[in-house]
Scaffold this motif. Structure first.
Motif, PDB file in Angstrom:
ATOM      1  N   GLN A   5     -20.742  15.811  15.538  1.00 25.14           N
ATOM      2  CA  GLN A   5     -20.128  15.318  16.756  1.00 25.14           C
ATOM      3  C   GLN A   5     -19.527  16.487  17.528  1.00 25.14           C
ATOM      4  O   GLN A   5     -18.838  17.327  16.959  1.00 25.14           O
ATOM      5  CB  GLN A   5     -19.032  14.313  16.396  1.00 25.14           C
ATOM      6  CG  GLN A   5     -18.535  13.484  17.537  1.00 25.14           C
ATOM      7  CD  GLN A   5     -17.631  12.388  17.013  1.00 25.14           C
ATOM      8  OE1 GLN A   5     -16.554  12.678  16.508  1.00 25.14           O
ATOM      9  NE2 GLN A   5     -18.077  11.143  17.108  1.00 25.14           N
ATOM     10  N   THR A   7     -17.069  17.469  20.742  1.00 26.23           N
ATOM     11  CA  THR A   7     -16.039  16.945  21.630  1.00 26.23           C
ATOM     12  C   THR A   7     -15.651  18.015  22.633  1.00 26.23           C
ATOM     13  O   THR A   7     -15.364  19.148  22.257  1.00 26.23           O
ATOM     14  CB  THR A   7     -14.792  16.514  20.831  1.00 26.23           C
ATOM     15  OG1 THR A   7     -15.195  15.616  19.806  1.00 26.23           O
ATOM     16  CG2 THR A   7     -13.752  15.876  21.717  1.00 26.23           C
ATOM     17  N   VAL A  12     -17.249  12.779  24.131  1.00 26.01           N
ATOM     18  CA  VAL A  12     -17.652  12.886  22.728  1.00 26.01           C
ATOM     19  C   VAL A  12     -19.147  12.612  22.654  1.00 26.01           C
ATOM     20  O   VAL A  12     -19.625  11.616  23.184  1.00 26.01           O
ATOM     21  CB  VAL A  12     -16.886  11.886  21.837  1.00 26.01           C
ATOM     22  CG1 VAL A  12     -17.371  11.966  20.406  1.00 26.01           C
ATOM     23  CG2 VAL A  12     -15.393  12.149  21.914  1.00 26.01           C
ATOM     24  N   THR A  14     -22.506  12.593  19.916  1.00 23.40           N
ATOM     25  CA  THR A  14     -23.037  12.716  18.571  1.00 23.40           C
ATOM     26  C   THR A  14     -24.469  13.232  18.681  1.00 23.40           C
ATOM     27  O   THR A  14     -25.268  12.692  19.443  1.00 23.40           O
ATOM     28  CB  THR A  14     -23.015  11.368  17.830  1.00 23.40           C
ATOM     29  OG1 THR A  14     -21.662  10.920  17.762  1.00 23.40           O
ATOM     30  CG2 THR A  14     -23.550  11.514  16.417  1.00 23.40           C
ATOM     31  N   MET A  75     -16.585  12.660  10.477  1.00 22.73           N
ATOM     32  CA  MET A  75     -16.891  11.464  11.275  1.00 22.73           C
ATOM     33  C   MET A  75     -16.755  10.202  10.421  1.00 22.73           C
ATOM     34  O   MET A  75     -16.250   9.184  10.886  1.00 22.73           O
ATOM     35  CB  MET A  75     -18.288  11.571  11.888  1.00 22.73           C
ATOM     36  CG  MET A  75     -18.370  12.657  12.942  1.00 22.73           C
ATOM     37  SD  MET A  75     -19.944  12.836  13.830  1.00 22.73           S
ATOM     38  CE  MET A  75     -21.201  12.452  12.696  1.00 22.73           C
TER      39      MET A  75
END
Length: 160
Positions: A5, A7, A12, A14, A75
């Protein structure tokens, strides 16, 4: 490889291995890359890498991005509502990866502030600046400039 992931500010994303393979990446020079994604050409420069905190700072087509990268374990922990508790401030700094010490910025008995540069390691042709995670006093520096270190090796000890 699985997924991870990314950020950046409030965004955000994935990314899995298949998505990553859609990028054509060519190294132009050290820390400078040419990327092609969906017929769009991008120029990227790595500004800094902080492996301890999983952060990368990039310049993509002259726009600065600060990214945090989390792996599948982090995650998963977040998805089930667990949080790693705030750990006690470490009294040691360990090498996050094997590398070559190219600069030692501190000496014993020196007072440091959170964010101060402590040691610069070269690993995989990249310079990684290890910074103080908290204010403190250096108790000992256990490496010298030019020394090779292994992952997990104690580099600096702080006073309690």
């Amino acid at each position: 490889m699985g997924s991870f992931q990314v950020t950046s500010k409030n965004c955000v994303l994935t990314v899995d291995e298949n998505q990553l393979n859609q990028y054509q990446i060519s190294e132009i020079s050290q820390d400078n890359y040419h990327l092609i994604y969906k017929d769009k050409s991008l120029q990227a420069k790595i500004i800094s890498v902080d492996l301890t905190n999983c952060r990368v700072e990039l310049l993509i087509d002259e726009v600065r991005y600060e990214l945090t990268i989390d792996d599948e374990l982090k995650m998963l922990i977040d998805s089930i509502g667990l949080r790693l508790s705030e750990k006690k401030i470490d009294d040691i700094l360990k090498a996050p990866m094997p590398g070559l010490v190219i600069n030692v910025s501190v000496t014993p008995n020196q007072i440091v502030k959170k964010g101060d540069n402590l040691i610069t390691l070269e690993a995989m042709k990249m310079e990684n600046v290890l910074k103080a995670h908290h204010d403190g006093v250096i108790k000992s520096v256990n490496v010298l400039k030019g020394e090779k270190v292994e992952k997990g090796q104690i580099l600096i000890e702080f006073e309690n």
